[in-house]
Design a protein around this motif. Structure first.
Motif, mmCIF file in Angstrom:
data_model
loop_
_atom_site.group_PDB
_atom_site.id
_atom_site.type_symbol
_atom_site.label_atom_id
_atom_site.label_comp_id
_atom_site.label_asym_id
_atom_site.label_seq_id
_atom_site.Cartn_x
_atom_site.Cartn_y
_atom_site.Cartn_z
ATOM 1 N N PRO A 1 8.058 4.028 -4.011
ATOM 2 C CA PRO A 1 8.323 3.206 -2.833
ATOM 3 C C PRO A 1 7.853 1.764 -3.046
ATOM 4 O O PRO A 1 6.959 1.508 -3.859
ATOM 5 C CB PRO A 1 7.487 3.877 -1.730
ATOM 6 C CG PRO A 1 7.236 5.251 -2.211
ATOM 7 C CD PRO A 1 7.177 5.153 -3.698
ATOM 8 N N GLN A 2 8.466 0.848 -2.338
ATOM 9 C CA GLN A 2 8.150 -0.565 -2.459
ATOM 10 C C GLN A 2 7.536 -1.088 -1.162
ATOM 11 O O GLN A 2 7.757 -0.529 -0.097
ATOM 12 C CB GLN A 2 9.429 -1.356 -2.774
ATOM 13 C CG GLN A 2 10.089 -0.907 -4.054
ATOM 14 C CD GLN A 2 9.195 -1.103 -5.254
ATOM 15 O OE1 GLN A 2 8.834 -2.221 -5.589
ATOM 16 N NE2 GLN A 2 8.796 -0.006 -5.887
ATOM 17 N N PHE A 3 6.786 -2.179 -1.301
ATOM 18 C CA PHE A 3 6.173 -2.816 -0.136
ATOM 19 C C PHE A 3 7.191 -3.774 0.482
ATOM 20 O O PHE A 3 7.666 -4.691 -0.184
ATOM 21 C CB PHE A 3 4.925 -3.579 -0.580
ATOM 22 C CG PHE A 3 4.216 -4.296 0.539
ATOM 23 C CD1 PHE A 3 3.798 -3.599 1.659
ATOM 24 C CD2 PHE A 3 3.978 -5.656 0.468
ATOM 25 C CE1 PHE A 3 3.128 -4.257 2.681
ATOM 26 C CE2 PHE A 3 3.310 -6.318 1.488
ATOM 27 C CZ PHE A 3 2.896 -5.613 2.605
ATOM 28 N N PRO B 1 7.274 -6.041 3.702
ATOM 29 C CA PRO B 1 6.624 -6.510 4.928
ATOM 30 C C PRO B 1 7.600 -6.865 6.038
ATOM 31 O O PRO B 1 7.256 -6.759 7.212
ATOM 32 C CB PRO B 1 5.833 -7.740 4.463
ATOM 33 C CG PRO B 1 6.410 -8.129 3.156
ATOM 34 C CD PRO B 1 7.032 -6.930 2.559
ATOM 35 N N GLN C 1 0.221 4.806 -5.497
ATOM 36 C CA GLN C 1 0.275 3.355 -5.682
ATOM 37 C C GLN C 1 -0.748 2.656 -4.797
ATOM 38 O O GLN C 1 -1.274 1.619 -5.157
ATOM 39 C CB GLN C 1 1.652 2.819 -5.317
ATOM 40 C CG GLN C 1 2.771 3.291 -6.196
ATOM 41 C CD GLN C 1 4.047 2.528 -5.908
ATOM 42 O OE1 GLN C 1 4.466 1.679 -6.662
ATOM 43 N NE2 GLN C 1 4.660 2.826 -4.775
ATOM 44 N N CYS C 2 -0.973 3.208 -3.594
ATOM 45 C CA CYS C 2 -1.840 2.549 -2.624
ATOM 46 C C CYS C 2 -3.120 3.371 -2.452
ATOM 47 O O CYS C 2 -3.054 4.590 -2.262
ATOM 48 C CB CYS C 2 -1.142 2.429 -1.270
ATOM 49 S SG CYS C 2 0.494 1.723 -1.391
ATOM 50 N N GLY C 3 -4.263 2.701 -2.480
ATOM 51 C CA GLY C 3 -5.545 3.375 -2.382
ATOM 52 C C GLY C 3 -5.684 4.304 -1.192
ATOM 53 O O GLY C 3 -6.077 5.463 -1.349
ATOM 54 N N HIS D 1 -1.780 1.953 6.377
ATOM 55 C CA HIS D 1 -2.348 1.202 5.266
ATOM 56 C C HIS D 1 -1.695 1.501 3.926
ATOM 57 O O HIS D 1 -2.231 1.148 2.884
ATOM 58 C CB HIS D 1 -3.866 1.409 5.195
ATOM 59 C CG HIS D 1 -4.574 0.712 6.321
ATOM 60 N ND1 HIS D 1 -5.065 1.389 7.412
ATOM 61 C CD2 HIS D 1 -4.810 -0.591 6.552
ATOM 62 C CE1 HIS D 1 -5.602 0.515 8.248
ATOM 63 N NE2 HIS D 1 -5.459 -0.683 7.759
ATOM 64 N N GLY D 2 -0.546 2.142 3.944
ATOM 65 C CA GLY D 2 0.213 2.333 2.712
ATOM 66 C C GLY D 2 1.434 1.427 2.720
ATOM 67 O O GLY D 2 1.779 0.852 3.743
ATOM 68 N N ALA D 3 2.104 1.324 1.551
ATOM 69 C CA ALA D 3 3.307 0.489 1.490
ATOM 70 C C ALA D 3 4.473 1.189 2.177
ATOM 71 O O ALA D 3 5.307 0.555 2.797
ATOM 72 C CB ALA D 3 3.657 0.197 0.041
#
Lengths: 77, 423
Positions: free
Chosen positions: B173-175, B177, B325-327, B367-369
């Motif tokens: 997956p991509q971020f 915004p 990918q995301c902490g 808090h994830g993308a």
């Protein structure tokens, strides 16, 4: 008359880029706290661009991020 | 010809091998409405992939794009373990999906159609492959259609991950915004729709919006596919009119009539209690219960099963399926699974774990993308609410008596982390 631009800003993190260095929480402690794994939890309510103190620390955090994962998103009135 | 006034619509004549093109055309007809875009607008079709976004508005967004090439991508990845609807469509009426995809491609001016089926879903992929070849042998008109088989990860079907795979061979997956954002392959704008959405478009552009709206509710029209599993003789896919009371859907599927709870939407979905049994199965009807139709999954949890154990099993698998990918997702979901395992075992550690779990859900959500961690948080939160009685038993008395029963929720075996395929 108030100087400066009118509008709001939020500090936003790209969670994919973020590696949890935690510099942002030190540079902008009023905007950022860390979760238990060291990843940032950022204030999500937009703040006024007039709030110089908050904007200044957001800029520190943005520049100080070693992964360049932070961006200030401005919304002008 | 198809009887236009009754169900099934999407699954009409769907027995035995996949319907051939000749048979498909004999059953559904070859004439389409003169103004398909109008029909789609009037139909008010909501996407069937989970988000429930109005298909016409997505088409409008893509029509407004100026580009030399555009693409139409059909999402038949079906990463939800409890979902079988795309499999059913692709192995029974593949040409209906392709009809809809061609119609959507024509509406936005796309010259290519790409159908994405998960690699491990070999039967659906081969049925679709055969259907594509059949079309290309018989007609020279229409867009170029091809089949792609990305890896079968849960998040690989998320739209940005799917597009990223088509671009760069990584199902991550991509971020994004800014939403809604236009998805692109190279520089070309992409319209991405679920296979069932496409099949519905294939019907709407034939029989019209009024026909489509003769079933369903005003805000959520048409019929939809439901994957029913859990306390039932065998998991099945049914086609129901949107707005049918949940109780009637369970009865029609011969599932447990007095369940402890239902899971709606999928493994990122919502638990509802027996008080929702009389609610209409539609996005507007389920809103009071905080639920949506989602990807059309209903899992029935009977009274003699431990819902907390099922929750733990699902969350552990969902944690494993994180793209890491995301902490907050990579570390948070396994931590939530650990908390749940302590809660299942009961006692004083369970009470501590519950407090920790509730704090963690707040820190992980948003808090994830992508929405993967948010889905797990919703799943866990509603489980703790709806299964409150069982939770109380675990916290203050000890593990419930149903722990020994064979688990019901369909959870694939965990693969070794190193052997997970992302490309």
């Amino acid at each position: 008359m108030v100087l400066g631009r009118h509008g709001t800003f939020v500090l936003q993190v790209n969670p994919i880029l973020c590696d949890g260095f935690g510099h942002c929480a030190e540079l902008a402690p009023d905007l950022v706290r860390l979760d238990e794994w060291g990843y940032p939890i950022i204030e999500t309510t937009p703040l006024s661009l007039q709030d110089k103190g908050a904007l200044e620390s957001a800029k520190y955090a943005e520049r100080g991020c070693p992964r360049q994962a932070l961006r200030i998103r401005r919304k002008l009135d | 010809m198809i009887n236009v006034r009754s169900l099934p619509r999407l699954l009409a004549w769907s027995e035995g091998p996949p319907t051939s093109l000749a048979r498909h055309q004999a059953l559904f007809g070859t004439s389409f409405r003169p103004q398909p875009l109008n029909e789609l607008q009037q139909s008010g079709l909501l996407g069937r992939g989970g988000a429930g976004f109005e298909t016409f508005r997505k088409v409008e967004l893509l029509r407004a794009q100026r580009a030399t090439h555009k693409l139409m991508v059909v999402n038949a990845m079906e990463g939800e373990p409890a979902s079988r609807k795309d499999f059913k469509l692709l192995t029974q009426n593949p040409h209906l999906v392709l009809d809809g995809a061609e119609q959507l491609a024509a509406m936005i001016g796309a010259d290519r159609v790409v159908v994405c089926v998960a690699r491990d879903n070999a039967r659906a992929a081969s049925a679709m492959n055969q259907a594509i070849h059949e079309r290309q042998r018989l007609s020279l008109r229409g867009p170029d259609i091809s089949l792609q088989t990305p890896p079968g990860r849960y998040v690989a079907g998320e739209e940005s991950a799917l597009i990223h795979w088509l671009n760069d061979n990584e199902a991550l997956p991509q971020f994004r915004p800014e939403r809604p954002s236009i998805l692109r392959i190279r520089r070309h704008p992409v319209l991405l729709d679920n296979a069932e959405t496409c099949a519905n478009v294939g019907l709407i552009t034939r029989y019209g919006a009024d026909w489509f709206r003769s079933l369903g509710t005003a805000a959520h029209p048409g019929s939809t596919l439901v994957s029913l599993s859990g306390a039932i003789d065998a998991p099945k896919v049914m086609e129901v009119a949107v707005g049918t009371p949940l109780r009637d859907i369970l009865a029609a599927g011969r599932a447990e009539a007095a369940p402890q709870a239902l899971l709606l939407g999928g493994y990122g979905g919502t638990f509802v209690g027996p008080d929702a049994l009389d609610a209409p199965y539609s996005n507007d009807g389920l809103r009071p219960f905080g639920a949506t139709v989602g990807a059309g999954i209903i899992v029935v949890l009977p009274k003699n099963h431990c819902g907390l154990l099922e929750t733990y099993r699902v969350v552990r698998w969902m944690a494993h399926e994180s793209a890491r990918q995301c902490g907050p997702c990579a570390f948070g979901l396994p931590a939530m699974a650990d908390d749940l395992s302590l809660i299942v075992r009961g006692g004083a550690p369970a009470r501590e774990a519950l407090a920790r779990l509730q704090r963690r859900t707040g820190e992980i959500e948003g808090h994830g993308a992508c929405r993967h961690p948010d889905g797990v948080v919703r799943f866990v939160r509603t489980a703790l609410q709806v299964l409150a009685a069982d939770l109380d038993q675990h916290l203050h008395v000890g593990p419930c008596a149903h722990l020994g029963n064979t688990p019901l929720f369909i959870v694939p075996a965990l693969e070794q982390e190193e052997s997970l395929e992302w490309s």
